[in-house]
Design an enzyme around this catalytic site. Structure first.
Site, PDB file in Angstrom:
ATOM      1  CG  LEU A   1       6.578  -9.648  89.344  1.00  0.00           C
ATOM      2  CD1 LEU A   1       5.850 -10.234  88.149  1.00  0.00           C
ATOM      3  CD2 LEU A   1       5.606  -9.012  90.324  1.00  0.00           C
ATOM      4  CG  HIS A   2      11.730 -10.916  85.521  1.00  0.00           C
ATOM      5  ND1 HIS A   2      11.334 -12.182  85.897  1.00  0.00           N
ATOM      6  CD2 HIS A   2      12.216 -11.051  84.241  1.00  0.00           C
ATOM      7  CE1 HIS A   2      11.581 -13.045  84.919  1.00  0.00           C
ATOM      8  NE2 HIS A   2      12.099 -12.376  83.888  1.00  0.00           N
ATOM      9  CG  PHE A   3       7.407  -6.135  83.969  1.00  0.00           C
ATOM     10  CD1 PHE A   3       6.290  -6.353  83.178  1.00  0.00           C
ATOM     11  CD2 PHE A   3       7.237  -6.043  85.345  1.00  0.00           C
ATOM     12  CE1 PHE A   3       5.032  -6.486  83.740  1.00  0.00           C
ATOM     13  CE2 PHE A   3       5.978  -6.174  85.922  1.00  0.00           C
ATOM     14  CZ  PHE A   3       4.876  -6.395  85.115  1.00  0.00           C
TER      15      PHE A   3
END
EC number: 2.7.7.69
Length: 429
Positions: free
Chosen positions: A234-236
């Site tokens: 999970l990452h932005f």
């Protein structure tokens, strides 16, 4: 104000080489159990931002911006990137929409390849594949969290705090294959090893970062699996670009306003069909509404991208079908030859091109044609909207009537592209 960039040679660091060293642990000073003991990072705690989204918050010193760019510049000088992004050519493509083109040959030659299936939006985390616990600690800039105190209106910055493996921190790290100066990653609860999937808590953290930055030219983006995310952790992504994105200039038509004050509109006269969310009684209301919509897409195996714009006041939700059309052999060889992966930045109008011939020949017509291939068909978009509005508690019958009215007003504004419905069974959340 445009950023002044000092151009320096970039040398790939040891952490970015393909080889691994097994002596004395992994030898990479990473975030895994072998190296995390004793690791420390600065901690930035932003003020409580669960206030009215439209409220003007005074920020006399843009401390977060200074921190991000200062730490990024430090890693730049230390040679921790795969290529020198400041040497990449950029131009605005002539035309009505002002698409932005960048020649970034480094992302073709040196970007990390995708290591998972592209036909499933939800896939379990796989610790054997690359993930952010394997990066060198020098790539991390600081820990980021929001205050839990409702009365806390001040930021807090501590220059050196231990990384707590039992209370997984959210961290900001450099993107070693950057698109722009200051390109970073926000990795929520990094040690929990969450797969690339939207959850309410993580999207709220991304909005809080955008609001705290208080700069309309600092945007955060999200790519789901199947929509050109390349790492299933999970990452932005986020970076600064001191000009308006074409999608931010696109007209829109209001569909409804939810009970918690979130206005939902449909994009008009733009090659990618999508929804715009804005307003809300609080930043959490806005975040929760978009999270509900995103979880709906995930559970129905529909790839999508998210752009967080205007300091967290606007969120664009963009379902897409380009990878599916590639798999079905429905994308022209001419488009495939460009090797452009239309993720959130491209869909927003920042076209990252990997070949000089494509950059030199870039035109508004070509940009539009690519993005129209990415977009859902009008019929499929209507079906997906019905799912979304049911998920957020809005009458699907009312939504259909609104969309029919919009279609009659703007039926010829889009290039029609057929995109078959995804036939995969929905993966439970």
């Amino acid at each position: 104000m445009l950023l002044k960039i000092k151009r320096v040679p970039t040398v790939v660091s040891n952490y970015q080489k393909d080889e691994t060293v097994e002596e004395g642990g992994c030898g990479r000073n990473c975030l895994s159990k072998c190296c995390i003991n004793g690791a420390r990072l600065p901690l930035y705690t932003c003020k409580n931002l669960d206030t009215f989204v439209g409220e003007k918050l005074e920020s006399p010193v843009m401390f977060l911006e200074s921190l991000v760019l200062g730490e990024w510049e430090d890693r730049f000088q230390r040679g921790l990137f795969r290529y020198d992004v400041t040497a990449c050519e950029t131009k605005v493509i002539p035309g009505k929409y002002g698409f932005i083109a960048q020649l970034n040959e480094g992302r073709l030659l040196k970007k990390r390849p995708t290591e998972f299936r592209v036909d499933k939006v939800l896939q379990p985390f796989d610790g054997n594949k690359f993930n952010f616990t394997k990066v060198g600690q020098e790539e991390l800039l600081f820990q980021f969290e929001a205050s839990d105190n409702d009365d806390d209106s001040q930021i807090q910055f501590l220059p050196s705090i231990p990384l707590d493996a039992d209370n997984s921190p959210s961290v900001v790290a450099i993107n070693v294959s950057p698109i722009e100066y200051g390109h970073v990653l926000l990795i929520p609860r990094v040690l929990d090893c969450l797969p690339q999937r939207i959850d309410h808590k993580s999207l709220l953290l991304a909005l809080q970062m955008a609001a705290e930055a208080a700069n309309p030219y600092f945007r955060l983006g999200y790519n789901s699996l199947g929509a050109f995310a390349t790492i299933n952790h999970l990452h932005f992504q986020a970076y600064y670009l001191a000009m308006q994105f074409p999608i931010e200039k696109a007209s829109s038509l209001k569909i409804t306003t939810t009970n918690n004050g979130v206005k939902i509109s449909k994009l008009l006269n733009y090659p990618v069909r999508g929804l715009l969310f804005e307003g809300g009684n609080s930043i959490k209301d806005l975040s929760d509404t978009v999270s509900d919509a995103s979880v709906c897409l995930q559970n129905n195996n529909i790839p999508f991208n998210i752009l967080i714009s205007d300091s967290g006041k606007q969120i664009f939700l963009l379902p897409q079908c380009y990878a599916e059309k590639q798999a079905l052999g429905e994308v022209s060889s001419k488009l495939l030859d460009t090797q452009v992966n239309p993720a959130v930045w491209e869909m927003s109008g920042h076209m990252v091109l990997k070949r000089k011939e494509d950059y030199e020949g870039a035109s508004e017509e070509k940009a539009w044609r690519l993005l129209a291939e990415v977009s859902l068909s009008e019929e499929r978009f209507k079906e997906v909207n019905t799912m979304i509005f049911e998920a957020i508690g809005f009458s699907s019958h009312e939504e259909e009537e609104v969309l029919e009215e919009q279609s009659s007003m703007n039926g010829s504004s889009f290039i029609r592209v057929h995109c078959p419905s995804v036939k995969e069974e929905a993966v439970s959340n």
